[in-house]
Design an enzyme around this catalytic site. Structure first.
Site, PDB file in Angstrom:
ATOM      1  N   PHE A   1      35.869  37.990  27.998  1.00 37.02           N
ATOM      2  CA  PHE A   1      36.327  37.410  29.271  1.00 37.02           C
ATOM      3  C   PHE A   1      35.098  37.184  30.140  1.00 37.02           C
ATOM      4  N   GLY A   2      34.787  35.938  30.439  1.00 31.96           N
ATOM      5  CA  GLY A   2      33.575  35.634  31.191  1.00 31.96           C
ATOM      6  C   GLY A   2      33.874  35.173  32.602  1.00 31.96           C
TER       7      GLY A   2
ATOM      8  N   ARG B   1      38.191  52.417  25.207  1.00 31.80           N
ATOM      9  CA  ARG B   1      39.238  51.883  26.088  1.00 31.80           C
ATOM     10  C   ARG B   1      38.878  50.483  26.578  1.00 31.80           C
TER      11      ARG B   1
ATOM     12  N   GLU C   1      35.272  45.728  37.182  1.00 35.43           N
ATOM     13  CA  GLU C   1      36.652  45.473  37.635  1.00 35.43           C
ATOM     14  C   GLU C   1      36.827  45.773  39.118  1.00 35.43           C
TER      15      GLU C   1
ATOM     16  N   THR D   1      34.157  47.095  42.454  1.00 37.19           N
ATOM     17  CA  THR D   1      33.500  48.358  42.825  1.00 37.19           C
ATOM     18  C   THR D   1      34.389  49.126  43.814  1.00 37.19           C
TER      19      THR D   1
HETATM   20  P1  TGC Z   1      40.455  36.534  48.835  1.00 37.66           P
HETATM   21  O1  TGC Z   1      40.427  35.667  50.062  1.00 37.66           O
HETATM   22  O2  TGC Z   1      40.210  37.985  49.001  1.00 37.66           O
HETATM   23  O3  TGC Z   1      41.793  36.323  48.060  1.00 37.66           O
HETATM   24  C1  TGC Z   1      42.270  35.040  47.710  1.00 37.66           C
HETATM   25  C2  TGC Z   1      43.747  35.177  47.437  1.00 37.66           C
HETATM   26  O4  TGC Z   1      43.932  36.001  46.284  1.00 37.66           O
HETATM   27  C3  TGC Z   1      44.709  37.142  46.647  1.00 37.66           C
HETATM   28  N1  TGC Z   1      44.195  38.278  45.893  1.00 37.66           N
HETATM   29  C4  TGC Z   1      44.771  38.671  44.780  1.00 37.66           C
HETATM   30  N2  TGC Z   1      45.850  38.225  44.119  1.00 37.66           N
HETATM   31  C5  TGC Z   1      46.185  38.840  42.993  1.00 37.66           C
HETATM   32  N3  TGC Z   1      45.493  39.870  42.509  1.00 37.66           N
HETATM   33  C6  TGC Z   1      44.408  40.359  43.132  1.00 37.66           C
HETATM   34  N4  TGC Z   1      43.750  41.393  42.613  1.00 37.66           N
HETATM   35  C7  TGC Z   1      43.992  39.750  44.323  1.00 37.66           C
HETATM   36  N5  TGC Z   1      42.977  39.948  45.181  1.00 37.66           N
HETATM   37  C8  TGC Z   1      43.124  39.026  46.141  1.00 37.66           C
HETATM   38  C9  TGC Z   1      44.521  37.304  48.138  1.00 37.66           C
HETATM   39  O5  TGC Z   1      45.582  38.039  48.698  1.00 37.66           O
HETATM   40  C10 TGC Z   1      44.501  35.864  48.574  1.00 37.66           C
HETATM   41  O6  TGC Z   1      45.827  35.371  48.535  1.00 37.66           O
HETATM   42  P2  TGC Z   1      46.326  34.332  49.661  1.00 37.66           P
HETATM   43  O7  TGC Z   1      47.739  34.069  49.251  1.00 37.66           O
HETATM   44  O8  TGC Z   1      46.152  35.065  50.956  1.00 37.66           O
HETATM   45  O9  TGC Z   1      45.415  33.153  49.516  1.00 37.66           O
HETATM   46  O10 TGC Z   1      39.423  35.941  47.851  1.00 37.66           O
HETATM   47  P3  TGC Z   1      37.877  36.054  47.851  1.00 37.66           P
HETATM   48  O11 TGC Z   1      37.338  34.765  47.348  1.00 37.66           O
HETATM   49  O12 TGC Z   1      37.342  36.618  49.137  1.00 37.66           O
HETATM   50  O13 TGC Z   1      37.687  37.088  46.678  1.00 37.66           O
HETATM   51  C11 TGC Z   1      37.621  38.468  46.830  1.00 37.66           C
HETATM   52  C12 TGC Z   1      38.004  39.095  45.470  1.00 37.66           C
HETATM   53  C13 TGC Z   1      39.463  39.243  45.452  1.00 37.66           C
HETATM   54  C14 TGC Z   1      37.608  38.210  44.314  1.00 37.66           C
HETATM   55  C15 TGC Z   1      37.253  40.415  45.375  1.00 37.66           C
HETATM   56  O14 TGC Z   1      37.936  41.291  46.197  1.00 37.66           O
HETATM   57  C16 TGC Z   1      37.239  41.012  44.005  1.00 37.66           C
HETATM   58  O15 TGC Z   1      38.240  41.444  43.464  1.00 37.66           O
HETATM   59  N6  TGC Z   1      35.995  41.149  43.472  1.00 37.66           N
HETATM   60  C17 TGC Z   1      35.758  41.916  42.281  1.00 37.66           C
HETATM   61  C18 TGC Z   1      35.430  41.047  41.123  1.00 37.66           C
HETATM   62  C19 TGC Z   1      35.798  41.745  39.856  1.00 37.66           C
HETATM   63  O16 TGC Z   1      36.576  42.687  39.816  1.00 37.66           O
HETATM   64  N7  TGC Z   1      35.279  41.273  38.748  1.00 37.66           N
HETATM   65  C20 TGC Z   1      35.664  41.820  37.477  1.00 37.66           C
HETATM   66  C21 TGC Z   1      35.078  41.031  36.345  1.00 37.66           C
HETATM   67  S1  TGC Z   1      35.790  41.402  34.782  1.00 37.66           S
HETATM   68  C22 TGC Z   1      35.262  42.916  34.399  1.00 37.66           C
HETATM   69  O17 TGC Z   1      34.624  43.614  35.115  1.00 37.66           O
HETATM   70  C23 TGC Z   1      35.685  43.363  33.064  1.00 37.66           C
HETATM   71  S2  TGC Z   1      35.264  44.944  32.670  1.00 37.66           S
HETATM   72  C24 TGC Z   1      36.085  44.957  31.234  1.00 37.66           C
HETATM   73  C25 TGC Z   1      36.066  46.234  30.511  1.00 37.66           C
HETATM   74  O18 TGC Z   1      35.114  46.407  29.677  1.00 37.66           O
HETATM   75  O19 TGC Z   1      37.024  47.046  30.638  1.00 37.66           O
HETATM   76  P1  FAD Z   2      27.333  43.180  43.276  1.00 38.53           P
HETATM   77  O1  FAD Z   2      28.511  42.342  43.533  1.00 38.53           O
HETATM   78  O2  FAD Z   2      25.993  42.579  43.444  1.00 38.53           O
HETATM   79  O3  FAD Z   2      27.433  44.486  44.201  1.00 38.53           O
HETATM   80  C1  FAD Z   2      26.321  45.350  44.426  1.00 38.53           C
HETATM   81  C2  FAD Z   2      26.719  46.378  45.488  1.00 38.53           C
HETATM   82  O4  FAD Z   2      27.064  45.702  46.705  1.00 38.53           O
HETATM   83  C3  FAD Z   2      27.941  47.208  45.101  1.00 38.53           C
HETATM   84  O5  FAD Z   2      27.798  48.516  45.566  1.00 38.53           O
HETATM   85  C4  FAD Z   2      29.079  46.495  45.847  1.00 38.53           C
HETATM   86  O6  FAD Z   2      30.163  47.369  46.120  1.00 38.53           O
HETATM   87  C5  FAD Z   2      28.365  46.088  47.126  1.00 38.53           C
HETATM   88  N1  FAD Z   2      29.046  44.965  47.764  1.00 38.53           N
HETATM   89  C6  FAD Z   2      29.287  43.731  47.252  1.00 38.53           C
HETATM   90  N2  FAD Z   2      29.963  42.977  48.140  1.00 38.53           N
HETATM   91  C7  FAD Z   2      30.162  43.762  49.236  1.00 38.53           C
HETATM   92  C8  FAD Z   2      30.822  43.558  50.505  1.00 38.53           C
HETATM   93  N3  FAD Z   2      31.437  42.423  50.809  1.00 38.53           N
HETATM   94  N4  FAD Z   2      30.812  44.597  51.381  1.00 38.53           N
HETATM   95  C9  FAD Z   2      30.224  45.773  51.086  1.00 38.53           C
HETATM   96  N5  FAD Z   2      29.599  46.021  49.908  1.00 38.53           N
HETATM   97  C10 FAD Z   2      29.578  45.024  49.004  1.00 38.53           C
HETATM   98  N6  FAD Z   2      32.389  41.075  34.047  1.00 38.53           N
HETATM   99  C11 FAD Z   2      33.120  40.149  33.370  1.00 38.53           C
HETATM  100  O7  FAD Z   2      33.396  39.056  33.876  1.00 38.53           O
HETATM  101  N7  FAD Z   2      33.580  40.408  32.113  1.00 38.53           N
HETATM  102  C12 FAD Z   2      33.318  41.576  31.477  1.00 38.53           C
HETATM  103  O8  FAD Z   2      33.771  41.785  30.343  1.00 38.53           O
HETATM  104  C13 FAD Z   2      32.529  42.558  32.151  1.00 38.53           C
HETATM  105  N8  FAD Z   2      32.205  43.710  31.528  1.00 38.53           N
HETATM  106  C14 FAD Z   2      31.303  44.562  32.116  1.00 38.53           C
HETATM  107  C15 FAD Z   2      30.783  45.636  31.380  1.00 38.53           C
HETATM  108  C16 FAD Z   2      29.819  46.470  31.943  1.00 38.53           C
HETATM  109  C17 FAD Z   2      29.221  47.574  31.111  1.00 38.53           C
HETATM  110  C18 FAD Z   2      29.412  46.274  33.291  1.00 38.53           C
HETATM  111  C19 FAD Z   2      28.420  47.197  33.930  1.00 38.53           C
HETATM  112  C20 FAD Z   2      29.918  45.215  34.018  1.00 38.53           C
HETATM  113  C21 FAD Z   2      30.848  44.332  33.430  1.00 38.53           C
HETATM  114  N9  FAD Z   2      31.305  43.195  34.121  1.00 38.53           N
HETATM  115  C22 FAD Z   2      32.075  42.255  33.465  1.00 38.53           C
HETATM  116  C23 FAD Z   2      30.771  42.881  35.437  1.00 38.53           C
HETATM  117  C24 FAD Z   2      31.393  43.655  36.581  1.00 38.53           C
HETATM  118  O9  FAD Z   2      32.690  43.220  36.858  1.00 38.53           O
HETATM  119  C25 FAD Z   2      30.472  43.512  37.815  1.00 38.53           C
HETATM  120  O10 FAD Z   2      29.312  44.264  37.552  1.00 38.53           O
HETATM  121  C26 FAD Z   2      31.135  43.964  39.095  1.00 38.53           C
HETATM  122  O11 FAD Z   2      32.176  43.076  39.470  1.00 38.53           O
HETATM  123  C27 FAD Z   2      30.129  44.097  40.263  1.00 38.53           C
HETATM  124  O12 FAD Z   2      29.321  42.969  40.365  1.00 38.53           O
HETATM  125  P2  FAD Z   2      27.719  43.121  40.454  1.00 38.53           P
HETATM  126  O13 FAD Z   2      27.290  44.046  39.369  1.00 38.53           O
HETATM  127  O14 FAD Z   2      27.145  41.760  40.486  1.00 38.53           O
HETATM  128  O15 FAD Z   2      27.428  43.860  41.820  1.00 38.53           O
END
Ligand code: TGC
Ligand code: FAD
Length: 391
Positions: free
Chosen positions: A133-134, A94, A368, A370
């Site tokens: 996607f980085g 997936r 995506e 936590t």
């Molecule tokens: P923050 O101040 O919270 O938000 C800035 C503005 O963005 C809005 N917003 C969103 N808009 C659209 N979609 C969302 N999901 C949004 N989340 C927040 C928010 O409302 C605000 O809008 P405005 O109009 O008020 O300015 O921004 P922040 O800098 O504090 O960031 C927090 C944030 C949102 C990045 C954090 O909550 C977050 O989502 N962290 C998680 C990072 C993450 O999910 N990384 C994923 C990497 S890719 C991956 O893991 C691929 S796995 C692939 C696979 O193998 O399936």
């Molecule tokens: P951290 O951000 O260091 O978090 C560590 C712990 O601290 C977690 O429990 C978290 O919930 C907690 N924490 C963090 N901030 C807060 C807060 N403000 N308050 C309370 N608790 C907090 N990323 C990509 O860009 N592209 C990909 O394709 C991709 N694929 C992935 C594939 C795999 C197998 C894995 C394991 C990860 C992948 N990721 C990818 C990365 C993934 O999105 C990150 O691991 C994830 O966003 C969490 O970041 P981190 O691991 O640095 O943990």
């Protein structure tokens, strides 16, 4: 003894169109006949089976929601049901499809030029080209806004420097969607494999998502043409977050598939395994576990089905998606752990699907966003107070 009840206990099937059900059943059948027989081997060997790409393409699973450019342009509901069935097989399977659809083809379609779309989308839909996607970096995971990767503009090009971590498909990708800090803000760029200074390295010793390629990307003075900027990307995180919304939606559905596979394995095992002279399924403690598992699967699927409707109506908010991703990943992991327990010692064997799903779901719970991050996003929406930043 009566035959076990269907896992579709609330007749959720009725919520889906005939067309979507047919598509779902075709994917379910492919996963059962083509993927599952080898799933444990792929996992054990730590291998993503590239040879399945033509089959994914012929099932039209690459570019599911995109219109034109060789893509079928299906609904959100269809996309969700497909993710559910793929993850019933393996989260790594997936994941590959999620990355291609939500994190590579979607941003190219949404933010790219006509030339970029023509160059990449049809080839990806055919399974001839792969993307990654980085966003995440070694020091920027939950907080991608703190990224260090930079994109310095020069005459007709950009110079990229930085590192990306935990990137699905990294080493097998022909092109990477790289998020980098440019003078006007965080923008998305297309970086092609083979560009001097750009390299991908395996992340070894992974005990989760083993049937998926996970890599570290290094960008050292990587010169890319200015035309490789995705010009529609905003200058904040918004565009990257839009991609995450797409992926998180599919993950919420996928978790239902993995949980269902674990539940069905546990239910069947409990029905046939006898201890103290009777099947495990006849003991109240085991029934309580199975009843809880099926209830959570039903709730998770209902969340997804409603979210699919909201998305198809164009009124889903990102916090709706957070709720489904947060709940379904956590509940699927709990279900997998309970199923593992019901299988006793067999629960740790790859001869059954449960331990593989359980280990995979540890990643699904983290990537995506936590649990904590989605709880914070919801908490902010509910209360109006931002609790993201510590002291
Ligand atoms: P923050 O101040 O919270 O938000 C800035 C503005 O963005 C809005 N917003 C969103 N808009 C659209 N979609 C969302 N999901 C949004 N989340 C927040 C928010 O409302 C605000 O809008 P405005 O109009 O008020 O300015 O921004 P922040 O800098 O504090 O960031 C927090 C944030 C949102 C990045 C954090 O909550 C977050 O989502 N962290 C998680 C990072 C993450 O999910 N990384 C994923 C990497 S890719 C991956 O893991 C691929 S796995 C692939 C696979 O193998 O399936
Ligand atoms: P951290 O951000 O260091 O978090 C560590 C712990 O601290 C977690 O429990 C978290 O919930 C907690 N924490 C963090 N901030 C807060 C807060 N403000 N308050 C309370 N608790 C907090 N990323 C990509 O860009 N592209 C990909 O394709 C991709 N694929 C992935 C594939 C795999 C197998 C894995 C394991 C990860 C992948 N990721 C990818 C990365 C993934 O999105 C990150 O691991 C994830 O966003 C969490 O970041 P981190 O691991 O640095 O943990």
């Amino acid at each position: 003894m009566k035959a076990p009840q269907s896992t579709d206990y609330y007749l959720c099937d009725q919520l889906f169109s005939e067309e979507d059900r047919c598509l779902r059943d075709a994917v379910r059948n492919w996963v059962r006949t083509r993927y599952l027989p080898k799933a444990a081997d792929y996992f054990e060997r730590g291998e993503f089976p590239l040879e399945i790409l033509p089959e994914l393409a012929s099932l039209k699973l690459l570019g599911i929601k995109q219109k034109d450019y060789g893509c079928p342009g299906l609904s959100n509901m269809a996309y969700g049901l497909i993710c559910q069935e793929l993850e019933r097989g393996d989260s790594g399977l997936r994941s590959f499809v999620s990355v291609m659809n939500a994190l590579v083809m979607y941003p190219i379609a949404q933010f790219g030029t006509e030339q970029q779309k023509k160059r990449w989308l049809p080839a990806m839909a055919r399974g001839d080209q792969i993307g990654c996607f980085g966003l995440t970096e070694p020091q920027a995971g939950s907080d991608p806004g703190s990224m260090q990767t930079s994109a310095a503009p020069a005459k007709d090009h950009y110079i990229l420097n930085g590192r990306k971590m935990w990137i699905t498909n990294g080493e097998i990708a022909d092109v990477a969607v790289i998020w980098a800090r440019a003078p006007d803000g965080i923008r998305g760029f297309l970086v092609e494999k083979g560009t001097p200074g750009f390299s991908a390295h395996p992340i070894a010793r992974k005990f989760s998502l083993r049937a998926s390629v996970t890599s570290a990307l290094v960008l050292k003075d990587v010169q890319i043409p200015a035309t490789n900027l995705l010009p529609g990307t905003t200058t904040g995180l918004k565009s990257a977050l839009m991609c995450l919304n797409e992926a998180r939606y599919g993950i919420a559905w996928g978790a239902v598939g993995a949980a269902t596979a674990c539940y069905e394995a546990a239910r069947d095992y409990a029905g046939s395994r006898k201890q103290f002279g009777a099947p495990l399924a006849s003991y109240q403690l085991v029934q309580q576990k199975l009843a809880g598992m099926l209830t959570e699967i039903t709730k998770a699927q209902l969340l997804c089905a409603r979210l699919g409707q909201l998305k198809d109506l164009g009124i889903a908010r990102h916090t709706h998606i957070s709720m489904a991703k947060m709940n379904n990943a956590a509940e699927a992991l709990k279900i997998a752990r309970t199923a593992r327990d019901i299988l006793g010692a067999n629960g740790i064997s790859l001869g059954y699907p449960v331990i593989r799903h359980m280990l995979n779901l540890e990643t699904v719970n983290t990537y995506e966003g936590t649990q904590d991050i989605h709880a914070l996003a919801l908490g902010r929406d509910i209360t109006g107070h931002d609790a993201f930043t510590g002291c």
